[in-house]
Scaffold this motif. Structure first.
Motif, PDB file in Angstrom:
ATOM      1  N   ARG A   1      -0.613 -14.654 -11.710  1.00 18.59           N
ATOM      2  CA  ARG A   1      -1.374 -15.134 -10.551  1.00 18.59           C
ATOM      3  C   ARG A   1      -0.423 -15.648  -9.471  1.00 18.59           C
ATOM      4  O   ARG A   1      -0.561 -15.325  -8.294  1.00 18.59           O
TER       5      ARG A   1
ATOM      6  N   GLY B   1       1.438 -12.816  -7.864  1.00 20.94           N
ATOM      7  CA  GLY B   1       0.547 -12.122  -6.931  1.00 20.94           C
ATOM      8  C   GLY B   1       0.396 -12.873  -5.617  1.00 20.94           C
ATOM      9  O   GLY B   1       0.436 -12.274  -4.539  1.00 20.94           O
ATOM     10  N   LEU B   2       0.232 -14.188  -5.688  1.00 20.64           N
ATOM     11  CA  LEU B   2       0.120 -14.995  -4.461  1.00 20.64           C
ATOM     12  C   LEU B   2       1.409 -14.934  -3.648  1.00 20.64           C
ATOM     13  O   LEU B   2       1.374 -14.773  -2.427  1.00 20.64           O
TER      14      LEU B   2
ATOM     15  N   SER C   1       3.601 -12.608  -3.620  1.00 24.47           N
ATOM     16  CA  SER C   1       3.870 -11.281  -3.058  1.00 24.47           C
ATOM     17  C   SER C   1       3.169 -11.102  -1.713  1.00 24.47           C
ATOM     18  O   SER C   1       3.538 -10.238  -0.932  1.00 24.47           O
ATOM     19  N   GLN C   2       2.172 -11.938  -1.432  1.00 22.77           N
ATOM     20  CA  GLN C   2       1.507 -11.916  -0.129  1.00 22.77           C
ATOM     21  C   GLN C   2       2.290 -12.721   0.903  1.00 22.77           C
ATOM     22  O   GLN C   2       2.377 -12.334   2.060  1.00 22.77           O
ATOM     23  N   GLU C   3       2.842 -13.869   0.462  1.00 22.52           N
ATOM     24  CA  GLU C   3       3.644 -14.713   1.343  1.00 22.52           C
ATOM     25  C   GLU C   3       4.348 -15.785   0.521  1.00 22.52           C
ATOM     26  O   GLU C   3       3.788 -16.284  -0.448  1.00 22.52           O
TER      27      GLU C   3
ATOM     28  N   ARG D   1      -3.814 -24.009  -4.355  1.00 20.86           N
ATOM     29  CA  ARG D   1      -4.537 -22.747  -4.529  1.00 20.86           C
ATOM     30  C   ARG D   1      -4.953 -22.515  -5.967  1.00 20.86           C
ATOM     31  O   ARG D   1      -5.990 -21.915  -6.231  1.00 20.86           O
TER      32      ARG D   1
ATOM     33  N   ARG E   1       8.453  -8.440  -6.395  1.00 21.18           N
ATOM     34  CA  ARG E   1       7.484  -7.652  -5.613  1.00 21.18           C
ATOM     35  C   ARG E   1       7.094  -6.375  -6.358  1.00 21.18           C
ATOM     36  O   ARG E   1       5.934  -5.989  -6.377  1.00 21.18           O
TER      37      ARG E   1
ATOM     38  N   ALA F   1       4.766  -7.416  -9.192  1.00 20.22           N
ATOM     39  CA  ALA F   1       3.433  -7.771  -8.676  1.00 20.22           C
ATOM     40  C   ALA F   1       2.659  -6.515  -8.296  1.00 20.22           C
ATOM     41  O   ALA F   1       1.456  -6.405  -8.575  1.00 20.22           O
ATOM     42  N   SER F   2       3.339  -5.567  -7.686  1.00 21.79           N
ATOM     43  CA  SER F   2       2.693  -4.309  -7.302  1.00 21.79           C
ATOM     44  C   SER F   2       2.250  -3.525  -8.540  1.00 21.79           C
ATOM     45  O   SER F   2       1.129  -3.005  -8.597  1.00 21.79           O
TER      46      SER F   2
ATOM     47  N   ARG G   1      -0.813  -5.238 -10.065  1.00 24.29           N
ATOM     48  CA  ARG G   1      -2.043  -4.901  -9.328  1.00 24.29           C
ATOM     49  C   ARG G   1      -2.512  -3.489  -9.659  1.00 24.29           C
ATOM     50  O   ARG G   1      -3.698  -3.251  -9.852  1.00 24.29           O
TER      51      ARG G   1
END
Length: 152
Positions: free
Chosen positions: A45, A48-49, A51-53, A63, A105, A108-109, A112
């Motif tokens: 988790r 994943g967070l 990898s967005q920023e 969060r 990254r 995480a990709s 997903r």
């Protein structure tokens, strides 16, 4: 606030049960996908967070609705695997942010991409139905249906 009759309405009760079933399926699939990448659900988790920023520990804790010390331990483990690094915050160098490494990254990709849960039930819906569902979920969470930040 929902009235007593709304909470006991048979349709509402069924919707609550269906949401519970979807959440349980999501968690099961998410945990299995995380394990395939040798991650715990919490590690996946956070990755994943991030990898967005990149985010400060305190923001991650907010969060995830947990204590910052828990996040620090998770970041320590991800960092030891080369998936995350700590950097100074560009706006305030006193604050450290966690950011994914290139390997983080990629992981995480891949995580997903390995989540079957999202593909299976959502594939049964048309694009219009998925947009409607997204809008309804956002509305239920008190967010604007268009995804814009709430105005105050």
């Amino acid at each position: 606030m929902a009235s007593r009759s709304t909470r006991t309405d048979p349709v509402t009760l069924e919707v609550v049960d269906l949401i519970g079933t979807m959440v349980a399926r999501y968690h099961q699939d998410y945990e299995q996908a995380a394990a395939r990448h040798a991650l715990t659900g919490a590690q996946a988790r956070i990755l994943g967070l991030l990898s967005q920023e990149p985010l400060p520990m305190r923001q991650l804790a907010l969060r995830l609705k947990c204590e910052p010390s828990n996040v620090t331990g998770i970041i320590d483990r991800l960092e030891s695997r080369g998936l995350v690094e700590r950097r100074p915050d560009p706006q305030d160098r006193r604050i450290k942010v966690a950011a994914p490494t290139e390997e983080g990254r990629r992981t995480a990709s891949a995580l997903r991409a390995s989540l079957d849960f999202a593909d299976e039930p959502l594939a049964r819906l048309s694009k219009e139905e998925r947009l409607l569902l997204r809008g309804l979920l956002r509305r239920m969470l008190g967010e604007p249906a268009d995804g814009a930040p709430p105005t105050t």
